[in-house]
Enzyme design. Structure first.
Site, PDB file in Angstrom:
ATOM      1  N   ASP A  62       0.882  -1.152   0.000  1.00  0.00           N
ATOM      2  CA  ASP A  62       0.000   0.000   0.000  1.00  0.00           C
ATOM      3  C   ASP A  62       0.924   1.208   0.000  1.00  0.00           C
ATOM      4  OD1 ASP A  62      -3.159   0.615   1.647  1.00  0.00           O
ATOM      5  OD2 ASP A  62      -2.045   1.772   0.180  1.00  0.00           O
TER       6      ASP A  62
HETATM    7  C1  GLC Z   1      -4.269   4.277  -0.264  1.00  0.00           C
HETATM    8  C2  GLC Z   1      -5.133   3.057  -0.026  1.00  0.00           C
HETATM    9  C3  GLC Z   1      -5.026   2.020  -1.108  1.00  0.00           C
HETATM   10  C4  GLC Z   1      -4.855   2.738  -2.428  1.00  0.00           C
HETATM   11  C5  GLC Z   1      -3.487   3.378  -2.408  1.00  0.00           C
HETATM   12  C6  GLC Z   1      -3.238   4.230  -3.653  1.00  0.00           C
HETATM   13  O1  GLC Z   1      -3.673   4.687   0.915  1.00  0.00           O
HETATM   14  O2  GLC Z   1      -4.997   2.412   1.227  1.00  0.00           O
HETATM   15  O3  GLC Z   1      -6.202   1.217  -1.078  1.00  0.00           O
HETATM   16  O4  GLC Z   1      -4.972   1.828  -3.513  1.00  0.00           O
HETATM   17  O5  GLC Z   1      -3.262   4.158  -1.245  1.00  0.00           O
HETATM   18  O6  GLC Z   1      -4.067   5.330  -3.637  1.00  0.00           O
END
Ligand code: GLC
Length: 731
Positions: free
Chosen positions: A259
């Protein structure tokens, strides 16, 4: 078989052609290893971390393309700047917003999930994305989790069955699904560091199954880590979760990426299964230049470990091999479809999933459906009747080509009626990480709503939550189980001037509903995306008979929920650790086993017609461990309207030697029947699905002896219970 000379020569030529083309076929392991052998260490390491907010590097020298990623589970997010979190302001990236995944889960319809995946995958393909950062399948453990709306509910079997078709649908477009967030990301409070302590049974029986199905049945080409820790190691580089389970036991051959901002250590990232590091230096939502790309854990520091020999180059090559395989499955795939965006077909899918996922929870005096007629006066009250819901919520927010509001849907569907709107309450603008109260006068809004309600024949109240901070939004949990902004008081006040009220909850979580005795109708409307108003009006008017079933439990009060009954260490924890003391008893498993009656049960949902389940029979009385259990039953539509019912099969061990839930969902089937029509169903459960995870053996175990099979149309509405036996003598 005799060949003539000429034939033999022809056969050899054909064999040579296909042989070489097969050999030269793109993306084979052999082809990929040939490419790796040509790459420098710098080029390999560059592929293992971000080069921008949403891309990772290719190999320019060899013509290997970059990897382009985009959120999210409900549609393709608007283009974000190369190197900061601002939106790029393009004019060609408006898309279709599909219903939130809780709504998709509520359809209990695997075909709907496949159609959804194909459609959202076509939009991702058209927007030239190689990885779509979804679906999410974290289990709904508490109604306060800010991101439950992005996930598929509280039951591992339902989530497992619904995630697979979505993945397959997306990937038919040559776009990688990216199942998230692996694993136990079940709250947003302290998400970036909280350490989850949970039993192996809870991990294996509740929190892993949907991810396991995504790999073993869905063949997902990528997976995203959770932000949190599990048992003291971050999920982004967790030796047990990633090396032992994901890539070891399950044989995951795809790409494991973080993430955004979820990596925390170079050596662990290198050795514990991380393939691409994204978003370091951000909290996943806001801007930061800190830890610029060369400072990433899997950048310079990783290169030094490989060059020094402290980490073998094969470790690096395994990451690159996985990334190249994904590239060949996506941007270098020879027969990749073209994709499409904002088509009627996509709008139809969005509307149909909404229609099928809306759950009718209460319908006193046949309040619903409401028939359009001249002179009918409909009061539409509530901010959620007009508030845009495709924005907000965090990374899953979307820039839509259009969004039909509930008010617009009602106005279009009721041309003969007089439709009046009053806002009733106001929540203020949506803003990550903080609440900006509305400047409107709450008393004035309330008084206006009551005046409008007084003179109406029917009141439709559109309330719920709204995807702003603390209201179904990323990076924050809800602060209360109650409806915010004085909605409950307003509903009570309206009921004193008009008893003909139907409430539609626009939310991704269960909420307290203390006013149900003061209203006649109640629907769970979810977040339905571009076609919100049309899908709601379709069901409210009776054009479509509601068939959604709750994928979550509505407890009467928050303390009735398993995560909230066992002290603050159970939820939300002490900001360092959180302990899943409810263990395997999540959702209805808790309510059933602890005998705590919920307000609305998992699997519950009314229809405008009546169904009857009868003649429930199991094919045997005694089963061997290698058998399938076949349950047959009759289903009849006794009403006057066509409708769909979801027959659900739960199974529970009688007198188990270990603690087990009273019953667990093991099969379901959705069937549409005409008025008066009857059909016979057959549902299969593999005996192996009755196993529990025996921690002392670190393996699944099938208890022998008696089990109960419960068949019904809700977890708390069982038509028939059968007893069967798993024989002692066969393993
Ligand atoms: C965010 C989310 C994740 C997302 C990523 C990119 O913090 O937790 O689900 O795909 O970052 O935006």
């Amino acid at each position: 078989m005799r060949y003539y000379r000429g034939e033999k020569l022809k056969f050899l030529i054909v064999l040579l052609f296909f042989g070489t083309s097969a050999w030269a076929q793109t993306g084979t392991d052999k082809e990929i290893d040939k490419i790796i052998a040509q790459m420098t260490i710098d080029e390999k390491v560059a592929m293992c971390h971000a080069q921008s907010k949403f891309t990772s590097a290719g190999v320019p020298r060899l013509g290997i393309p970059e990897v382009w990623m985009s959120d999210g589970p409900h549609g393709v997010r608007a283009e974000i700047n190369w190197d900061n979190w601002g939106y790029a302001g393009w004019t060609n990236d408006s898309i279709t917003a599909f219903p939130a995944l809780t709504c998709l889960a509520a359809t209990f319809d695997e075909k709907a999930s496949y159609d959804y995946g194909v459609a959202v995958g076509e939009e991702a393909r058209y927007r030239k994305k190689d990885i779509l950062l979804g679906p999410g399948v974290n289990i709904y453990r508490t109604p306060l989790n800010g991101r439950n709306f992005e996930y598929m509910g509280e039951d591992p079997h339902l989530a497992s069955k619904m995630v697979v078709p979505y993945i397959k649908g997306v990937q038919t477009n040559g776009v990688a699904a990216c199942v998230k967030h692996f694993v136990a990301n079940n709250q947003e409070l302290w998400r970036g560091h909280i350490n989850v302590e949970l039993s192996e049974r809870a991990l294996r029986e509740i929190y892993l199954p949907a991810f396991k199905a995504a790999v073993l049945e869905g063949d997902t080409w990528s997976m995203m880590s959770a932000y949190n820790q599990v048992r003291g190691q971050y999920c982004s580089h967790n030796e047990y979760l990633v090396n032992t389970i994901l890539k070891g036991e399950w044989g995951f051959d795809g790409v494991y990426l973080t993430d955004w901002g979820a990596a925390h250590d170079t050596k662990q990232s290198a050795l514990y299964g991380l393939d691409i590091e994204m978003g370091t230096g951000t909290n996943g939502l806001t801007y930061s230049e800190k830890n610029h790309y060369e400072n990433y854990y899997l950048a310079g520091a990783f290169k030094e470990l490989v060059k020094s020999g402290e980490v073998s180059e094969e470790v690096l090559d395994d990451k690159v091999r996985r990334i190249l395989k994904l590239i060949y499955r996506t941007s270098l795939s020879k027969n990749r479809p073209l994709g499409s965006v904002n088509t009627d077909a996509h709008h139809e899918v969005a509307r149909r999933v909404g229609q099928q996922g809306i759950v009718l929870l209460q319908n006193e005096d046949h309040f619903f459906p409401i028939v359009d007629k001249k002179g009918l006066k409909i009061a539409v009250i509530g901010e959620n009747a007009t508030r845009m819901m495709t924005i907000g919520g965090g990374s899953s927010e979307l820039k839509v080509e259009y969004e039909i509001s509930p008010l617009q849907g009602i106005q279009e569907r009721y041309p003969n009626a007089e439709v009046i709107h009053a806002m009733g309450y106001a929540s203020g603008p949506s803003q990550y990480g903080r609440v900006i109260p509305s400047k409107l006068d709450a008393d004035v809004l309330k008084a206006e709503a009551i005046e409008v309600a007084k003179t109406a024949d029917v009141v439709l109240f559109f309330g719920g939550l709204n995807k702003s901070h603390h209201q179904d939004c990323e990076d924050g949990d809800r602060l209360t189980y109650d409806l915010p902004f004085g909605q409950s008081n307003l509903i009570q006040a309206i009921s004193e001037v008009n008893e003909n009220i139907g409430v539609v909850l626009i939310s991704g979580n269960a909420v307290a509903t203390p006013w149900t005795n003061q209203v006649k109708g109640l629907m769970q409307g979810w977040y339905l995306g571009s076609e919100t108003g049309h899908a709601l009006a379709d069901v409210i008017s009776g054009d479509v008979n509601p068939s959604g079933k709750l994928p979550i439990t509505f407890p009467k009060k928050l303390e009735d929920n398993g995560a909230h009954q066992l002290g603050t260490m159970s939820y939300p924890g002490d900001s360092i650790n959180v302990e899943y003391k409810d263990d395997i008893l999540v959702g209805y498993r808790w309510h059933d086993t602890k005998k705590i009656t919920p307000k609305y049960a998992f699997g519950y949902g009314l229809s405008y017609t009546d169904f009857e389940i009868s003649e429930v029979v199991a094919d045997k009385k005694v089963y061997a461990s290698t058998d399938d259990i076949t349950i047959t039953c009759d289903l009849r539509n006794n009403g006057k309207l066509t409708g769909a019912e979801v027959v659900q099969v739960y199974i529970g061990k009688h007198k188990s030697k270990v603690e087990r839930a009273l019953k667990e969902l093991k099969a379901f089937q959705k069937v549409q029947l005409e008025a008066g029509e009857k059909t016979s169903l057959s549902l299969k459960v593999s005996v192996k699905d009755l196993q529990y995870y025996n921690e002392s053996k670190s393996d699944w175990e099938l208890e022998k002896g008696d089990y109960y099979i419960y068949v019904g149309n809700a977890s708390d509405n069982i038509s028939k219970r059968l007893k069967i036996t798993i024989s002692d003598n066969v393993n």
